[in-house]
Structures are given as C-alpha cells and as structure tokens.
Design a protein around this motif. Sequence first.
Motif, PDB file in Angstrom:
ATOM      1  N   ILE A 151       0.840  -1.203   0.000  1.00 53.30           N
ATOM      2  CA  ILE A 151       0.000   0.000   0.000  1.00 53.30           C
ATOM      3  C   ILE A 151       0.874   1.252   0.000  1.00 53.30           C
ATOM      4  N   GLN A 152       1.936   1.227   0.789  1.00 54.09           N
ATOM      5  CA  GLN A 152       2.833   2.384   0.857  1.00 54.09           C
ATOM      6  C   GLN A 152       3.500   2.638  -0.494  1.00 54.09           C
ATOM      7  N   ARG A 153       3.955   1.580  -1.151  1.00 54.52           N
ATOM      8  CA  ARG A 153       4.583   1.764  -2.458  1.00 54.52           C
ATOM      9  C   ARG A 153       3.575   2.269  -3.487  1.00 54.52           C
ATOM     10  N   ALA A 154       2.359   1.754  -3.421  1.00 51.66           N
ATOM     11  CA  ALA A 154       1.318   2.211  -4.343  1.00 51.66           C
ATOM     12  C   ALA A 154       0.985   3.681  -4.110  1.00 51.66           C
ATOM     13  N   ALA A 155       0.925   4.094  -2.844  1.00 54.69           N
ATOM     14  CA  ALA A 155       0.634   5.489  -2.531  1.00 54.69           C
ATOM     15  C   ALA A 155       1.724   6.409  -3.072  1.00 54.69           C
ATOM     16  N   GLY A 156       2.984   6.002  -2.922  1.00 53.14           N
ATOM     17  CA  GLY A 156       4.089   6.802  -3.446  1.00 53.14           C
ATOM     18  C   GLY A 156       4.025   6.929  -4.952  1.00 53.14           C
ATOM     19  N   ALA A 161       2.666   9.860  -9.941  1.00 49.05           N
ATOM     20  CA  ALA A 161       1.903   9.906 -11.190  1.00 49.05           C
ATOM     21  C   ALA A 161       1.141  11.226 -11.309  1.00 49.05           C
ATOM     22  N   ALA A 162       0.521  11.644 -10.214  1.00 47.74           N
ATOM     23  CA  ALA A 162      -0.219  12.910 -10.227  1.00 47.74           C
ATOM     24  C   ALA A 162       0.716  14.081 -10.476  1.00 47.74           C
ATOM     25  N   GLU A 175       3.540   5.493 -16.498  1.00 51.70           N
ATOM     26  CA  GLU A 175       4.471   4.525 -15.917  1.00 51.70           C
ATOM     27  C   GLU A 175       4.277   4.412 -14.410  1.00 51.70           C
ATOM     28  N   TYR A 176       4.142   5.546 -13.724  1.00 52.93           N
ATOM     29  CA  TYR A 176       3.924   5.493 -12.280  1.00 52.93           C
ATOM     30  C   TYR A 176       2.579   4.841 -11.952  1.00 52.93           C
ATOM     31  N   LEU A 178       1.118   2.465 -13.660  1.00 51.58           N
ATOM     32  CA  LEU A 178       1.303   1.021 -13.803  1.00 51.58           C
ATOM     33  C   LEU A 178       2.059   0.446 -12.607  1.00 51.58           C
ATOM     34  N   ARG A 179       3.110   1.129 -12.186  1.00 54.51           N
ATOM     35  CA  ARG A 179       3.892   0.641 -11.043  1.00 54.51           C
ATOM     36  C   ARG A 179       3.050   0.611  -9.769  1.00 54.51           C
ATOM     37  N   GLY A 180       2.282   1.673  -9.547  1.00 51.84           N
ATOM     38  CA  GLY A 180       1.460   1.724  -8.346  1.00 51.84           C
ATOM     39  C   GLY A 180       0.370   0.673  -8.338  1.00 51.84           C
ATOM     40  N   SER A 181      -0.245   0.472  -9.487  1.00 56.91           N
ATOM     41  CA  SER A 181      -1.303  -0.535  -9.569  1.00 56.91           C
ATOM     42  C   SER A 181      -0.748  -1.933  -9.345  1.00 56.91           C
ATOM     43  N   ASP A 182       0.433  -2.185  -9.903  1.00 53.53           N
ATOM     44  CA  ASP A 182       1.031  -3.502  -9.714  1.00 53.53           C
ATOM     45  C   ASP A 182       1.480  -3.709  -8.268  1.00 53.53           C
ATOM     46  N   ALA A 183       1.832  -2.640  -7.583  1.00 54.34           N
ATOM     47  CA  ALA A 183       2.172  -2.772  -6.162  1.00 54.34           C
ATOM     48  C   ALA A 183       0.968  -3.279  -5.370  1.00 54.34           C
TER      49      ALA A 183
END
Length: 255
Positions: A151-156, A161-162, A175-176, A178-183
């Motif tokens: 959750i922390q990695r996804a929040a970052g 991304a924003a 890209e961010y 995709l990374r957050g969603s995969d986290a």
Amino acid sequence: MLSSVEPPVRAGPAPLIRLRRVAVVAWMVLPVLLGACDDAGTDPLEGLVAGDTDAAALALGLPLPSPDHEAIEGTDGPAGTALMDWRGSWDLPVPAGRSVRNPLYPLLARSLDEGMHRDDVIEALMRLDEGVRTAQALPHENLPTLVRDGIQRAAGSSAAAADAFRRHDHRGAIEYALRGSDALREVGPEAVARTVVTEAEELLRRIRGDDAYSEQDAIRISRLVRGSRRALDEEDWALAIRRAWYARGLLDPER
C-alpha cells in the motif's frame, strides 16, 4: 479508447478501466485446511482474503490501470512482447514476477502514451488513487507487513503519477500508474497465494530426511503443501493461502 479485450484469466489483473470484483472468500478452521470439514464463515477483516492469517491478501474489488490496451494488444513488436511478459509475470511468486515487470514499465508506458487520450490517463490516475485510498482505509495495525508495504509503495507511485501529470509528463504519469497498480496487485489474493505456496514447497524440500520431524508431522505437512498447490491450481486463493500459511508455520515455527 481503451481496448475491451480481457487478459488471460491466470494473468490476474484486469484491463485499464474494467470493473473486476474480487470476493472475500470464507474463513476456514484448521480441519478444513486438511480437507475434512465445511467451508462456512467469513474473514475477520473486510477487504482481506485469509484475514485470519499473517499472510492475508488485499481484496480491493476495484479496477486498476494495466497495460492491456489496443495500442499494444496483438502487436508483434517489442511492446507486444513486453505485454505478454507482463501477463506471464503474474504466474510467478511476487519477487520473481517483480523482477520480470520492472524493466517493462518504460516500454509499456511509451506505447500506451502513443495510444491513450488525455482523459484515459486521467481515469487511470483516478482509479489508482481510489485503490490506494480504499486500501489505506483498512485498519493498518491488523495488516501483514507485506500488505502495508504494498500500500505504501502504491501510494508513493500514485503521488508521483499525479505530479508527473501536472507537469504534462503523460508518459511518466502512465508509468507510475502502472507501477502503483502492480504494487497493489502484488498483495492481492492470487499473487500472495502463489508466493506463500512456493515458499511452503521450498521449505518442504529442505526438510526431506530431517529427523526433527516425526513421520506423522511430515505426512501432515506434505498433505498441507500438496493441498495448497491443488487449491492454487483451482484458483481458490484463500484456501491456498491458509494451507500454505499453516504448513509454513509447522515447517518454520519462528516465522
């Protein structure tokens, strides 16, 4: 607009703007883990699968951004290969799957940036933000460390991304996203189940011939590990997690 093509079932994640419900599967007591009893009951924590274990998985029931898109789908170039690799990575335990996915994001983001409208990017960021906020609403003191870290990695990644979008860097925002969603997917039911089952199988291989276990215990552990793999093959993520978690505890009591 976004593709309506569904990824293979075993790939796990859903397309960019498609709603996918993930059910919270019933809680089961120990006799059920051994295949002996009824499957009744509910998880003690809403939003988690196998929430009664320390290997609980996050069940958001929300759509998340993914690289499934008509700009990539069916292409024979590097982006098409990257998409297939991304899908296949979800058949692996989390650490191995993440190693496959990490180098794919820049290529996938570049291809998506060429085929996505600005509104699509906005929706992707909104869906990731919704997933993060839903996950953050869970009682964190009861969450396994793996889930909290995800959750922390996804929040970052969502915040990054924003920020990229505000700077008109749509490729970076994608890209961010995709990374957050995969986290978040990495702490989802299928990914966690694959990880804990693999860990239990590896621990079992190490104790073959170990005199520290009685014959009865060795048989019991083997049954649990085999049962966890069977549940995984049947896509019963909750049962796979519980059986592997209990077997892992017998194999390594200090975990």
